[in-house]
Scaffold this motif. Structure first.
Motif, PDB file in Angstrom:
ATOM      1  N   LEU A 190     -12.057   3.530   1.125  1.00 54.00           N
ATOM      2  CA  LEU A 190     -12.185   3.993   2.508  1.00 54.00           C
ATOM      3  C   LEU A 190     -11.577   5.386   2.652  1.00 54.00           C
ATOM      4  O   LEU A 190     -12.184   6.276   3.255  1.00 54.00           O
ATOM      5  N   CYS A 191     -10.406   5.582   2.088  1.00 54.80           N
ATOM      6  CA  CYS A 191      -9.749   6.889   2.165  1.00 54.80           C
ATOM      7  C   CYS A 191     -10.612   7.964   1.493  1.00 54.80           C
ATOM      8  O   CYS A 191     -10.765   9.068   2.014  1.00 54.80           O
ATOM      9  N   SER A 192     -11.206   7.622   0.375  1.00 54.85           N
ATOM     10  CA  SER A 192     -12.104   8.542  -0.325  1.00 54.85           C
ATOM     11  C   SER A 192     -13.329   8.857   0.530  1.00 54.85           C
ATOM     12  O   SER A 192     -13.768  10.013   0.605  1.00 54.85           O
ATOM     13  N   HIS A 193     -13.875   7.851   1.188  1.00 54.11           N
ATOM     14  CA  HIS A 193     -15.031   8.045   2.057  1.00 54.11           C
ATOM     15  C   HIS A 193     -14.697   9.036   3.169  1.00 54.11           C
ATOM     16  O   HIS A 193     -15.487   9.933   3.480  1.00 54.11           O
ATOM     17  N   ASP A 194     -13.509   8.896   3.742  1.00 50.76           N
ATOM     18  CA  ASP A 194     -13.072   9.842   4.769  1.00 50.76           C
ATOM     19  C   ASP A 194     -13.107  11.273   4.241  1.00 50.76           C
ATOM     20  O   ASP A 194     -13.631  12.177   4.896  1.00 50.76           O
ATOM     21  N   GLN A 195     -12.533  11.461   3.072  1.00 51.84           N
ATOM     22  CA  GLN A 195     -12.432  12.806   2.507  1.00 51.84           C
ATOM     23  C   GLN A 195     -13.809  13.391   2.199  1.00 51.84           C
ATOM     24  O   GLN A 195     -14.028  14.598   2.330  1.00 51.84           O
ATOM     25  N   GLN A 196     -14.745  12.538   1.806  1.00 58.81           N
ATOM     26  CA  GLN A 196     -16.112  13.007   1.559  1.00 58.81           C
ATOM     27  C   GLN A 196     -16.724  13.591   2.830  1.00 58.81           C
ATOM     28  O   GLN A 196     -17.460  14.578   2.779  1.00 58.81           O
ATOM     29  N   HIS A 197     -16.382  12.989   3.973  1.00 53.86           N
ATOM     30  CA  HIS A 197     -16.975  13.485   5.220  1.00 53.86           C
ATOM     31  C   HIS A 197     -16.283  14.730   5.748  1.00 53.86           C
ATOM     32  O   HIS A 197     -16.932  15.568   6.380  1.00 53.86           O
TER      33      HIS A 197
ATOM     34  N   MET B 210       0.867  -1.178   0.000  1.00 52.63           N
ATOM     35  CA  MET B 210       0.000   0.000   0.000  1.00 52.63           C
ATOM     36  C   MET B 210       0.904   1.229   0.000  1.00 52.63           C
ATOM     37  O   MET B 210       1.897   1.273   0.721  1.00 52.63           O
ATOM     38  N   ASN B 211       0.514   2.196  -0.785  1.00 54.97           N
ATOM     39  CA  ASN B 211       1.368   3.386  -0.858  1.00 54.97           C
ATOM     40  C   ASN B 211       1.337   4.147   0.470  1.00 54.97           C
ATOM     41  O   ASN B 211       0.321   4.193   1.160  1.00 54.97           O
ATOM     42  N   PRO B 212       2.468   4.734   0.837  1.00 53.87           N
ATOM     43  CA  PRO B 212       2.570   5.393   2.145  1.00 53.87           C
ATOM     44  C   PRO B 212       1.622   6.570   2.341  1.00 53.87           C
ATOM     45  O   PRO B 212       1.146   6.793   3.459  1.00 53.87           O
ATOM     46  N   ILE B 213       1.333   7.322   1.292  1.00 54.76           N
ATOM     47  CA  ILE B 213       0.461   8.499   1.462  1.00 54.76           C
ATOM     48  C   ILE B 213      -0.957   8.081   1.857  1.00 54.76           C
ATOM     49  O   ILE B 213      -1.590   8.720   2.696  1.00 54.76           O
ATOM     50  N   THR B 214      -1.450   6.999   1.267  1.00 57.97           N
ATOM     51  CA  THR B 214      -2.799   6.528   1.612  1.00 57.97           C
ATOM     52  C   THR B 214      -2.832   6.033   3.053  1.00 57.97           C
ATOM     53  O   THR B 214      -3.740   6.378   3.810  1.00 57.97           O
ATOM     54  N   LEU B 215      -1.837   5.264   3.438  1.00 57.57           N
ATOM     55  CA  LEU B 215      -1.788   4.750   4.804  1.00 57.57           C
ATOM     56  C   LEU B 215      -1.675   5.901   5.809  1.00 57.57           C
ATOM     57  O   LEU B 215      -2.372   5.919   6.823  1.00 57.57           O
ATOM     58  N   GLN B 216      -0.846   6.886   5.511  1.00 58.92           N
ATOM     59  CA  GLN B 216      -0.694   8.038   6.412  1.00 58.92           C
ATOM     60  C   GLN B 216      -1.974   8.859   6.477  1.00 58.92           C
ATOM     61  O   GLN B 216      -2.371   9.340   7.547  1.00 58.92           O
ATOM     62  N   THR B 217      -2.642   9.012   5.351  1.00 56.38           N
ATOM     63  CA  THR B 217      -3.906   9.756   5.312  1.00 56.38           C
ATOM     64  C   THR B 217      -4.954   9.057   6.173  1.00 56.38           C
ATOM     65  O   THR B 217      -5.688   9.712   6.929  1.00 56.38           O
ATOM     66  N   LEU B 218      -5.017   7.734   6.078  1.00 57.16           N
ATOM     67  CA  LEU B 218      -5.952   6.978   6.917  1.00 57.16           C
ATOM     68  C   LEU B 218      -5.606   7.138   8.394  1.00 57.16           C
ATOM     69  O   LEU B 218      -6.496   7.331   9.227  1.00 57.16           O
ATOM     70  N   ALA B 219      -4.330   7.072   8.726  1.00 56.01           N
ATOM     71  CA  ALA B 219      -3.905   7.191  10.129  1.00 56.01           C
ATOM     72  C   ALA B 219      -4.193   8.581  10.692  1.00 56.01           C
ATOM     73  O   ALA B 219      -4.535   8.719  11.876  1.00 56.01           O
ATOM     74  N   ASN B 220      -4.067   9.610   9.864  1.00 58.00           N
ATOM     75  CA  ASN B 220      -4.274  10.988  10.322  1.00 58.00           C
ATOM     76  C   ASN B 220      -5.746  11.400  10.378  1.00 58.00           C
ATOM     77  O   ASN B 220      -6.080  12.424  10.984  1.00 58.00           O
ATOM     78  N   PHE B 221      -6.599  10.639   9.758  1.00 60.18           N
ATOM     79  CA  PHE B 221      -7.987  11.062   9.614  1.00 60.18           C
ATOM     80  C   PHE B 221      -8.730  11.302  10.938  1.00 60.18           C
ATOM     81  O   PHE B 221      -9.485  12.285  11.035  1.00 60.18           O
TER      82      PHE B 221
END
Length: 169
Positions: A141-148, A1-12
């Motif tokens: 999932l990452c996209s869903h986070d950003q939608q909210h 998994m690319n690091p930016i997606t994983l970091q974005t999920l962790a920071n959400f």
């Protein structure tokens, strides 16, 4: 998994809490006259938080497990409106919702961090999305986070358009 997606999920979780905190106290349960243009589900600020928590636990945790454990499972969509009514999001304790979400997201990030390449290639069919891999499910999932986050910003825009808000006086 690319690091930016994983970091974005962790920071959400922190981003969600900060966006929620930006909503004026008198508007945590407020709904606009029209939801036209909302980039997320049409939920009040408190309902947005509860929705994200429940989709993490009842949606994505289950979807990840089934994709890892079953051969090309059908992953069903969740009726968010029914869930909001049944769980009475409007009366939820936001501190508890955030605590539950932080814990659930930590479990998600831990799971994703431990997967190897072949596991990310496992497939499923996601109702409303079509065929996918576990890797694409992580991106959804990452996209869903950003939608909210966008939904909370949209609510702030609607609140600022209200004549009675203190920031407009």
């Amino acid at each position: 998994m690319n690091p930016i997606t994983l970091q974005t999920l962790a920071n959400f979780p922190q981003q969600l809490e900060a966006h929620y905190a930006a909503i004026p106290a008198d508007f945590k349960h407020w709904a606009p006259a029209s939801w036209d243009g909302v980039p997320s589900e049409p939920f009040t600020a408190i309902e947005q938080v509860c929705h994200v928590r429940d989709i993490e636990i009842d949606g994505y945790h289950l979807r990840f497990r089934r994709t890892l454990d079953e051969q090309h499972p059908l992953l069903v969509s969740i009726d968010s409106d029914v869930l909001a009514r049944e769980r009475n999001y409007a009366a939820a304790n936001v501190d508890e919702a955030f605590a539950d979400f932080r814990q659930a997201r930590a479990q998600t990030v831990a799971l994703i961090s431990e997967l190897h390449a072949a596991q990310f290639d496992r497939t499923a069919e996601f109702e409303g999305y079509g065929p996918l891999t576990l890797r694409s499910l992580v991106h959804y999932l990452c996209s869903h986070d950003q939608q909210h986050l966008a939904g909370l910003q949209w609510l702030l825009g609607k609140i600022e358009a209200e004549p009675q808000t203190s920031s407009n006086k």
